[in-house]
Design an enzyme around this catalytic site. Sequence first.
Site, short mmCIF file in Angstrom:
data_model
loop_
_atom_site.label_atom_id
_atom_site.label_comp_id
_atom_site.label_asym_id
_atom_site.label_seq_id
_atom_site.Cartn_x
_atom_site.Cartn_y
_atom_site.Cartn_z
N ASP A 40 0.95 -1.29 0.01
CA ASP A 40 -0.07 0.01 -0.08
C ASP A 40 0.91 1.18 0.10
O ASP A 40 2.07 1.17 0.52
CB ASP A 40 -0.73 -0.06 1.14
CG ASP A 40 -2.04 0.81 0.97
OD1 ASP A 40 -2.36 1.37 -0.17
OD2 ASP A 40 -2.62 1.50 2.06
N ASN A 76 -10.86 -2.54 -5.78
CA ASN A 76 -9.97 -1.56 -6.40
C ASN A 76 -10.72 -1.17 -7.80
O ASN A 76 -10.32 -0.13 -8.37
CB ASN A 76 -8.50 -2.14 -6.53
CG ASN A 76 -7.75 -1.94 -5.52
OD1 ASN A 76 -6.85 -2.70 -5.31
ND2 ASN A 76 -8.12 -0.98 -4.43
C1 IPE Z 1 -5.20 -2.95 -0.45
O1 IPE Z 1 -4.93 -1.37 -0.43
C2 IPE Z 1 -5.34 -3.23 -1.73
C3 IPE Z 1 -3.99 -3.71 -2.36
C4 IPE Z 1 -2.92 -3.60 -1.61
C5 IPE Z 1 -4.03 -4.19 -3.65
P1 IPE Z 1 -6.13 -0.35 -0.59
O2 IPE Z 1 -5.47 0.75 -0.93
O3 IPE Z 1 -6.93 -0.82 -1.83
O4 IPE Z 1 -6.89 -0.54 0.60
P2 IPE Z 1 -7.81 0.73 1.52
O5 IPE Z 1 -8.85 1.22 0.64
O6 IPE Z 1 -6.92 1.93 1.80
O7 IPE Z 1 -8.42 0.10 2.67
C1 IPE Z 2 -1.26 0.39 -3.52
O1 IPE Z 2 -1.25 1.56 -3.61
C2 IPE Z 2 -1.79 -0.27 -4.86
C3 IPE Z 2 -2.85 -0.61 -5.11
C4 IPE Z 2 -3.98 -0.69 -4.31
C5 IPE Z 2 -3.46 -1.41 -6.35
P1 IPE Z 2 -2.38 2.71 -3.46
O2 IPE Z 2 -2.79 2.96 -4.95
O3 IPE Z 2 -3.41 2.00 -2.85
O4 IPE Z 2 -1.63 3.91 -2.82
P2 IPE Z 2 -2.46 4.72 -1.76
O5 IPE Z 2 -2.93 4.14 -0.65
O6 IPE Z 2 -3.39 5.69 -2.46
O7 IPE Z 2 -1.32 5.87 -1.51
MG MG Z 3 -4.15 2.42 -0.84
#
Ligand code: IPE
Ligand code: IPE
Ligand code: MG
Length: 248
Positions: A18, A66
């Site tokens: 994340d 996502n």
């Molecule tokens: C969890 O991260 C999913 C992945 C790392 C693929 P998210 O960024 O989607 O989670 P939330 O929305 O902050 O809970």
């Molecule tokens: C993790 O990084 C990647 C996926 C969830 C696919 P994020 O895209 O969630 O990055 P933040 O949490 O918005 O910083």
């Molecule tokens: Mg995230």
Amino acid sequence: MNQLSPSTVPAHVAIIMDGNGRWANARGLPRAMGHRKGVEAVREAVKTAAECGISYLTLFAFSSENWSRPESEVSDLMGLLKAFIRRDLAVLHKQNVRIRIIGDKTNLSGDILPLLLEAEETTRANTGITLVIAFNYGARDEIARAARQLAAEVAAGRLEASAITSERIGAALDTAGIPDPDLVIRTSGEERLSNFLLWQAAYAELMFIPEFWPDFSRDTFVAALSRYAMRERRFGGLQPATTLATGS
Ligand code: IPE
Ligand code: IPE
Ligand code: MG
């Protein structure tokens, strides 16, 4: 890595990667650049895990939730996953990495499904680390699909309802045959599971680390493994378990 003794290295590490977006925002870059940089961190994590003697590394790449992100970001993420498989599959294969994909494989559009299947098929007989990629994955969806499958077997008279044990449920999940994670790491400082491995992580050690995923280096990984080695796992009993690998 030197301070890690083989007996305290977790057999299975699962990572919620994340913070790609925030990594990019902090640098005034588009979110896509954070995802791109995140792929480099994936390569390094696989290498480090294999070198440290980890048997299974699960990476949460794309959740079933996502899809609710803007279309352009979803398309960036799909493009990166496809490019990763196209570019890295041969290298991973050469490194004896076995690839497993977990998540819902139905209703995937375009050329993504054939690529995922090719990655699994090409590396099926490899005997090194197993890289489990969680794609279009959500734990509740996984459990619901397993429940439907078991219910269908009961309805068809092939399975007794009384034979539905936790082992039977585990065997109906996408992770069938993969031991439960010993350690779940989430980067970026968020402290939640976001629908990741809810069943399998029942006794996993949880570790929330502040670095954004693109900054997750070899040193960060090794430091997390060292912290894990200090944890006392009890599995509901009174004594620390003598072995850190739970299997299941
Ligand atoms: C969890 O991260 C999913 C992945 C790392 C693929 P998210 O960024 O989607 O989670 P939330 O929305 O902050 O809970
Ligand atoms: C993790 O990084 C990647 C996926 C969830 C696919 P994020 O895209 O969630 O990055 P933040 O949490 O918005 O910083
Ligand atoms: Mg995230």
